[in-house]
Design an enzyme around this catalytic site. Structure first.
Site, mmCIF file in Angstrom:
data_model
loop_
_atom_site.group_PDB
_atom_site.id
_atom_site.type_symbol
_atom_site.label_atom_id
_atom_site.label_comp_id
_atom_site.label_asym_id
_atom_site.label_seq_id
_atom_site.Cartn_x
_atom_site.Cartn_y
_atom_site.Cartn_z
ATOM 1 N N CYS A 260 0.844 -1.156 0.069
ATOM 2 C CA CYS A 260 -0.164 0.169 -0.162
ATOM 3 C C CYS A 260 0.687 1.142 -0.205
ATOM 4 O O CYS A 260 0.799 1.980 -0.748
ATOM 5 C CB CYS A 260 -0.896 -0.039 1.273
HETATM 6 N N1 LIG Z 1 -3.603 -4.916 1.996
HETATM 7 C C1 LIG Z 1 -3.709 -3.775 2.745
HETATM 8 O O1 LIG Z 1 -3.092 -3.733 3.841
HETATM 9 C C2 LIG Z 1 -4.790 -2.689 2.276
HETATM 10 C C3 LIG Z 1 -5.053 -1.665 3.448
HETATM 11 C C4 LIG Z 1 -6.131 -0.698 3.018
HETATM 12 C C5 LIG Z 1 -6.367 -0.508 1.855
HETATM 13 N N2 LIG Z 1 -5.955 -1.566 0.865
HETATM 14 C C6 LIG Z 1 -6.375 -1.516 -0.724
HETATM 15 O O2 LIG Z 1 -7.351 -2.422 -0.845
HETATM 16 C C7 LIG Z 1 -7.414 -3.004 -2.170
HETATM 17 C C8 LIG Z 1 -7.203 -4.369 -2.090
HETATM 18 O O3 LIG Z 1 -6.118 -4.637 -1.568
HETATM 19 P P1 LIG Z 1 -5.586 -6.011 -0.880
HETATM 20 O O4 LIG Z 1 -4.280 -6.066 -0.436
HETATM 21 O O5 LIG Z 1 -6.808 -6.779 -0.481
HETATM 22 O O6 LIG Z 1 -5.422 -6.887 -2.478
HETATM 23 P P2 LIG Z 1 -5.334 -8.410 -2.863
HETATM 24 O O7 LIG Z 1 -4.481 -8.332 -4.227
HETATM 25 O O8 LIG Z 1 -4.720 -8.980 -1.841
HETATM 26 O O9 LIG Z 1 -6.621 -8.776 -3.346
HETATM 27 C C9 LIG Z 1 -7.543 -8.435 -4.480
HETATM 28 C C10 LIG Z 1 -8.284 -9.525 -4.896
HETATM 29 O O10 LIG Z 1 -9.220 -8.972 -5.816
HETATM 30 C C11 LIG Z 1 -9.447 -10.217 -6.897
HETATM 31 N N3 LIG Z 1 -9.882 -9.455 -8.100
HETATM 32 C C12 LIG Z 1 -9.235 -8.840 -8.905
HETATM 33 N N4 LIG Z 1 -9.896 -8.494 -9.985
HETATM 34 C C13 LIG Z 1 -11.390 -8.978 -9.960
HETATM 35 C C14 LIG Z 1 -12.755 -8.736 -10.158
HETATM 36 N N5 LIG Z 1 -12.716 -8.276 -11.388
HETATM 37 N N6 LIG Z 1 -13.449 -9.571 -9.671
HETATM 38 C C15 LIG Z 1 -13.693 -10.181 -8.588
HETATM 39 N N7 LIG Z 1 -12.446 -10.187 -7.713
HETATM 40 C C16 LIG Z 1 -11.297 -9.638 -8.387
HETATM 41 C C17 LIG Z 1 -8.188 -10.839 -6.810
HETATM 42 O O11 LIG Z 1 -8.285 -12.072 -7.348
HETATM 43 C C18 LIG Z 1 -7.727 -10.721 -5.305
HETATM 44 O O12 LIG Z 1 -8.049 -11.918 -4.476
HETATM 45 C C19 LIG Z 1 -6.440 -2.113 -2.995
HETATM 46 O O13 LIG Z 1 -6.813 -0.861 -3.380
HETATM 47 C C20 LIG Z 1 -5.143 -1.739 -1.889
HETATM 48 O O14 LIG Z 1 -4.602 -0.598 -2.070
HETATM 49 C C21 LIG Z 1 -5.009 -2.470 1.118
#
Ligand SMILES: NC(=O)c1ccc[n+]([C@@H]2O[C@H](COP(=O)([O-])OP(=O)(O)OC[C@H]3O[C@@H](n4cnc5c(N)ncnc54)[C@H](O)[C@@H]3O)[C@@H](O)[C@H]2O)c1
Length: 415
Positions: A260
């Site tokens: 992030c």
């Molecule tokens: N990881 C963190 O600590 C955190 C904290 C705050 C915000 N965020 C934000 O949240 C968002 C997600 O982060 P994350 O770490 O959970 O990502 P991640 O990569 O762990 O998970 C994303 C998921 O979305 C799925 N995906 C992708 N395209 C898709 C679609 N069209 N339909 C359905 N599923 C789909 C992927 O297969 C994956 O399982 C990002 O924008 C990130 O910046 C993350």
């Protein structure tokens, strides 16, 4: 309430489990079949304390089919927003998920709220998500609501911070949507701030930019302290008593990583440039961080010549408590060591499998076997590293593991 969550990653899965625990009926949609199979089998695909136990206590439906969202009152979009090559944020997954939600909206009769939980650049919900959703023929504010509900979870303590957040930010297209979403959080104790969509987007991305700034600031102070023979941790303690500064995020070391903070900082820089603003502070924060991990190699080379040497790496994840290696300092360090002709051994309590995909040729061994190297670099401050025997070793410490000071030769990156 009936909730759907699109994207079963760190954010989506934690939200799904916690919202189910709070008594909601939750379904989880993802395109990754294997990930869903693990979740429906009660196994968390990510390392996050408490998550597998909680998965066993709740009932969550999983599917790759967006029709799953048909009877939902709130649909959260939690897909990834990675960096493009120029640092700007890719909204491709958000757009794709919005298109699939729009296809279901077409035939959905009941009002529901679509809430963007992914981190997006200011303007994205207004300019990208809503126009795609309205391709369904339905109108935002009349037929469906839209919110931007940024996630502030901290990997390694994600469940705790989901249930006990510092604040809940609800960016809303209109108050009906905001009211419905606020109702979902009625049992979570935290101040609630309701804003416009783009303000909520900015609050999230500016929070990460501030944390990055604090880290690069203390690393700069640490780099100067190292030259002057001052203990930067004592300096940080002195700074932290001032409540305008605060004591958190003042641990100097090898800098920030993870999925992030670096990505969001780059995205904010790129977004600022698009409106012809030169974000000098943010660029300096990023530049300092880009070089910080490699300072360990400079220190190492004072004591060991790299070609043909065996270098041990303790810690591969970007921080303790997680298996996430995205943008981890360990990546830059290991790549440089291999390029310089060193043989690398590594240990991490959780992140070996994800690191192995990037570096299949590194030897992954126990912590004790890794200690048996020409020199050891401590890259992540896992608590168990405080219990190793460093006597007789050469240790370059990127994280201030106190026990390592017993090493024969000990160098801290900023102390
Ligand atoms: N990881 C963190 O600590 C955190 C904290 C705050 C915000 N965020 C934000 O949240 C968002 C997600 O982060 P994350 O770490 O959970 O990502 P991640 O990569 O762990 O998970 C994303 C998921 O979305 C799925 N995906 C992708 N395209 C898709 C679609 N069209 N339909 C359905 N599923 C789909 C992927 O297969 C994956 O399982 C990002 O924008 C990130 O910046 C993350």
């Amino acid at each position: 309430m009936r909730i759907s969550i699109i994207g079963a990653g760190y954010v989506g899965l934690v939200a799904a489990v916690c919202l189910a625990k709070l008594g909601n009926k939750v379904s989880l949609v993802d395109i990754d079949v294997e990930r869903l199979r693990q979740i429906s089998g009660g196994v968390s695909p990510i390392h996050e304390p408490g998550l597998t136990e909680m998965l066993g206590q709740v009932d969550i439906e999983t599917s790759t089919d967006y029709r799953q969202i048909e009877d939902s009152e709130v649909v959260f979009i939690c897909v990834g927003t990675p960096s493009e090559a120029d640092g700007s944020m890719s909204l491709a997954h958000i757009a794709e998920a919005s298109r699939k939600v729009a296809a279901v909206l077409k035939s959905k009769n009941d009002y529901c709220v679509i809430a963007v939980k992914s981190t997006v650049v200011p303007g994205a919900t207004d300019e990208v998500v809503i126009p795609i959703l309205e391709e369904s023929g339905k109108k935002a504010g009349r037929d469906f609501g839209v919110c931007m509900d940024p996630e502030f979870l901290r990997e390694g303590k994600a469940v705790y911070y989901y249930m006990n957040p510092a604040r809940i930010i609800i960016g809303e297209h209109d108050s009906r949507a905001g009211d419905l979403l606020q109702g979902l959080y009625r049992d979570v104790k935290a101040p609630v701030l309701r804003t416009s969509l783009r303000t909520a987007e900015m609050i999230k991305i500016a929070s990460n930019a501030f944390l990055a700034t604090k880290i690069s600031f203390i690393n700069e102070i640490g780099n100067i302290c190292k030259q002057l023979g001052i203990d930067t941790y004592e300096v940080a303690r002195g700074l932290g008593y001032d409540d305008r500064i605060g004591s958190k995020f003042l641990n100097s070391g090898i800098g920030f990583g993870g999925s992030c903070i670096p990505k969001d900082l780059r995205a904010l820089i790129a977004r600022a440039k698009r409106v012809e603003y030169a974000p000098g502070v943010l660029e300096a924060v990023l530049n300092l961080n880009d070089g910080q991990a490699l300072r360990m190699i400079e220190l190492l080379m004072k004591h060991v010549s790299l070609r043909g040497a065996t270098i041990g790496i303790l810690g591969l994840s970007f921080k303790p408590g997680t298996d996430d290696t995205r943008d981890s300092g360990a990546i830059r360090i290991v790549r440089t060591l291999i390029d310089e002709g060193a043989r690398v051994k590594a240990y991490d309590p959780a992140a070996v499998e994800s690191f192995r995909k990037l570096f299949p040729d590194v030897e992954y061994l126990s912590a004790e076997e890794v200690l048996d190297s020409d020199a050891v670099l401590i890259v992540t401050e896992w608590e168990e590293f405080e219990h190793l025997d460093y006597r007789g070793r050469i240790v370059i410490d990127g994280r201030r593991v106190r026990k390592a000071e017993e090493a024969r030769i000990y160098e801290g990156v900023c102390w």
